[in-house]
Design a protein around this motif. Structure first.
Motif, PDB file in Angstrom:
ATOM      1  N   SER A 166       0.863  -1.169   0.000  1.00 29.79           N
ATOM      2  CA  SER A 166       0.000   0.000   0.000  1.00 29.79           C
ATOM      3  C   SER A 166       0.904   1.225   0.000  1.00 29.79           C
ATOM      4  CB  SER A 166      -0.889  -0.013   1.242  1.00 29.79           C
ATOM      5  OG  SER A 166      -1.765   1.075   1.246  1.00 29.79           O
ATOM      6  N   ALA A 167       0.484   2.284  -0.704  1.00 32.51           N
ATOM      7  CA  ALA A 167       1.321   3.485  -0.761  1.00 32.51           C
ATOM      8  C   ALA A 167       0.451   4.720  -0.926  1.00 32.51           C
ATOM      9  CB  ALA A 167       2.303   3.400  -1.924  1.00 32.51           C
ATOM     10  N   GLY A 168       0.929   5.819  -0.343  1.00 27.08           N
ATOM     11  CA  GLY A 168       0.301   7.112  -0.541  1.00 27.08           C
ATOM     12  C   GLY A 168       0.980   7.823  -1.699  1.00 27.08           C
ATOM     13  N   VAL A 169       0.178   8.344  -2.618  1.00 23.03           N
ATOM     14  CA  VAL A 169       0.702   9.070  -3.775  1.00 23.03           C
ATOM     15  C   VAL A 169       0.322  10.535  -3.610  1.00 23.03           C
ATOM     16  CG1 VAL A 169       0.682   9.257  -6.289  1.00 23.03           C
ATOM     17  CG2 VAL A 169       0.417   7.006  -5.212  1.00 23.03           C
ATOM     18  N   PRO A 170       1.298  11.424  -3.401  1.00 22.35           N
ATOM     19  CA  PRO A 170       0.990  12.845  -3.208  1.00 22.35           C
ATOM     20  C   PRO A 170       0.284  13.430  -4.429  1.00 22.35           C
ATOM     21  CG  PRO A 170       3.304  12.391  -2.747  1.00 22.35           C
ATOM     22  CD  PRO A 170       2.729  11.164  -3.361  1.00 22.35           C
ATOM     23  N   THR A 171      -0.677  14.324  -4.177  1.00 23.90           N
ATOM     24  CA  THR A 171      -1.451  14.912  -5.275  1.00 23.90           C
ATOM     25  C   THR A 171      -1.101  16.372  -5.548  1.00 23.90           C
ATOM     26  OG1 THR A 171      -3.239  15.440  -3.731  1.00 23.90           O
ATOM     27  CG2 THR A 171      -3.410  13.350  -4.922  1.00 23.90           C
ATOM     28  N   GLU A 172      -0.091  16.934  -4.870  1.00 23.74           N
ATOM     29  CA  GLU A 172       0.237  18.351  -5.034  1.00 23.74           C
ATOM     30  C   GLU A 172       0.582  18.730  -6.469  1.00 23.74           C
ATOM     31  OE1 GLU A 172       2.250  16.589  -2.657  1.00 23.74           O
ATOM     32  OE2 GLU A 172       0.883  17.028  -1.024  1.00 23.74           O
ATOM     33  N   ALA A 173       1.170  17.820  -7.231  1.00 19.08           N
ATOM     34  CA  ALA A 173       1.617  18.121  -8.597  1.00 19.08           C
ATOM     35  C   ALA A 173       0.458  18.236  -9.585  1.00 19.08           C
ATOM     36  CB  ALA A 173       2.587  17.044  -9.074  1.00 19.08           C
ATOM     37  N   ALA A 174      -0.720  17.782  -9.196  1.00 17.43           N
ATOM     38  CA  ALA A 174      -1.848  17.728 -10.125  1.00 17.43           C
ATOM     39  C   ALA A 174      -2.901  18.788  -9.774  1.00 17.43           C
ATOM     40  CB  ALA A 174      -2.475  16.344 -10.087  1.00 17.43           C
ATOM     41  N   PRO A 175      -3.285  19.610 -10.754  1.00 19.90           N
ATOM     42  CA  PRO A 175      -4.355  20.572 -10.510  1.00 19.90           C
ATOM     43  C   PRO A 175      -5.705  19.862 -10.391  1.00 19.90           C
ATOM     44  CG  PRO A 175      -3.646  20.674 -12.802  1.00 19.90           C
ATOM     45  CD  PRO A 175      -2.733  19.719 -12.096  1.00 19.90           C
ATOM     46  N   PRO A 176      -6.751  20.559  -9.908  1.00 19.32           N
ATOM     47  CA  PRO A 176      -8.068  19.930  -9.779  1.00 19.32           C
ATOM     48  C   PRO A 176      -8.540  19.334 -11.107  1.00 19.32           C
ATOM     49  CG  PRO A 176      -8.053  22.061  -8.711  1.00 19.32           C
ATOM     50  CD  PRO A 176      -6.761  21.948  -9.463  1.00 19.32           C
ATOM     51  N   GLY A 177      -9.277  18.227 -11.024  1.00 21.43           N
ATOM     52  CA  GLY A 177      -9.839  17.601 -12.214  1.00 21.43           C
ATOM     53  C   GLY A 177      -9.982  16.103 -12.047  1.00 21.43           C
ATOM     54  N   ARG A 178     -10.388  15.458 -13.143  1.00 24.57           N
ATOM     55  CA  ARG A 178     -10.545  14.001 -13.167  1.00 24.57           C
ATOM     56  C   ARG A 178      -9.246  13.378 -13.639  1.00 24.57           C
ATOM     57  NH1 ARG A 178     -16.726  13.057 -14.519  1.00 24.57           N
ATOM     58  NH2 ARG A 178     -17.345  15.072 -13.763  1.00 24.57           N
ATOM     59  N   TYR A 179      -8.864  12.297 -12.974  1.00 28.59           N
ATOM     60  CA  TYR A 179      -7.597  11.647 -13.270  1.00 28.59           C
ATOM     61  C   TYR A 179      -7.722  10.132 -13.271  1.00 28.59           C
ATOM     62  CZ  TYR A 179      -5.230  16.056 -12.629  1.00 28.59           C
ATOM     63  OH  TYR A 179      -4.820  17.353 -12.766  1.00 28.59           O
ATOM     64  N   ARG A 180      -6.761   9.529 -13.960  1.00 27.77           N
ATOM     65  CA  ARG A 180      -6.480   8.107 -13.822  1.00 27.77           C
ATOM     66  C   ARG A 180      -5.075   8.045 -13.234  1.00 27.77           C
ATOM     67  NH1 ARG A 180      -6.058   5.995 -19.236  1.00 27.77           N
ATOM     68  NH2 ARG A 180      -5.720   8.167 -19.755  1.00 27.77           N
ATOM     69  N   LEU A 181      -4.889   7.203 -12.259  1.00 31.16           N
ATOM     70  CA  LEU A 181      -3.570   6.962 -11.696  1.00 31.16           C
ATOM     71  C   LEU A 181      -3.095   5.665 -12.333  1.00 31.16           C
ATOM     72  CD1 LEU A 181      -1.835   8.446  -9.636  1.00 31.16           C
ATOM     73  CD2 LEU A 181      -2.702   6.898  -7.892  1.00 31.16           C
ATOM     74  N   CYS A 182      -2.013   5.739 -13.112  1.00 31.58           N
ATOM     75  CA  CYS A 182      -1.553   4.597 -13.892  1.00 31.58           C
ATOM     76  C   CYS A 182      -0.216   4.073 -13.381  1.00 31.58           C
ATOM     77  CB  CYS A 182      -1.391   4.990 -15.357  1.00 31.58           C
ATOM     78  SG  CYS A 182      -2.931   5.500 -16.135  1.00 31.58           S
ATOM     79  N   ALA A 183      -0.076   2.758 -13.391  1.00 34.77           N
ATOM     80  CA  ALA A 183       1.194   2.099 -13.093  1.00 34.77           C
ATOM     81  C   ALA A 183       1.858   1.824 -14.437  1.00 34.77           C
ATOM     82  CB  ALA A 183       0.952   0.802 -12.330  1.00 34.77           C
ATOM     83  N   THR A 184       3.069   2.392 -14.630  1.00 36.19           N
ATOM     84  CA  THR A 184       3.750   2.238 -15.914  1.00 36.19           C
ATOM     85  C   THR A 184       5.186   1.754 -15.733  1.00 36.19           C
ATOM     86  OG1 THR A 184       4.543   4.529 -15.946  1.00 36.19           O
ATOM     87  CG2 THR A 184       2.377   4.126 -16.914  1.00 36.19           C
TER      88      THR A 184
END
Length: 89
Positions: A50-68
């Motif tokens: 389990s991990a926390g992914v900081p969201t500061e880099a992303a402005p408001p909106g709809r997102y997909r969080l992808c593992a690449t």
């Protein structure tokens, strides 16, 4: 080995928490906006946990969080919405 997975666990004002399984070494977590813009989260994962992914880099909106890995998606994306900061004026 089972297929890699990435699942939404929770969300707070500063991060999205994901559960993951079977990610290969060097898996990078990337935000992809509803417009297709990619933002590197700065988080690299491997294995399961389990991990926390900081969201500061992303402005408001709809997102997909992808593992690449090497720019290729390796698990189904996690979809979520980032609300804007509250207006305290």
């Amino acid at each position: 080995m089972s297929d890699p997975t990435l699942n939404f666990a929770s969300q707070t004002d500063g991060q999205v928490t994901v559960d993951y399984e079977n990610l290969t070494e060097g898996t990078v977590i990337v935000f992809v906006s509803e417009f297709g813009d990619e933002i590197d989260s700065g988080v690299t994962l491997a294995g399961s946990g389990s991990a926390g992914v900081p969201t500061e880099a992303a402005p408001p909106g709809r997102y997909r969080l992808c593992a690449t890995v090497s720019g290729q998606q390796v698990a189904e994306p996690v979809q979520f919405y980032l609300a804007g900061a509250p207006d305290n004026s």
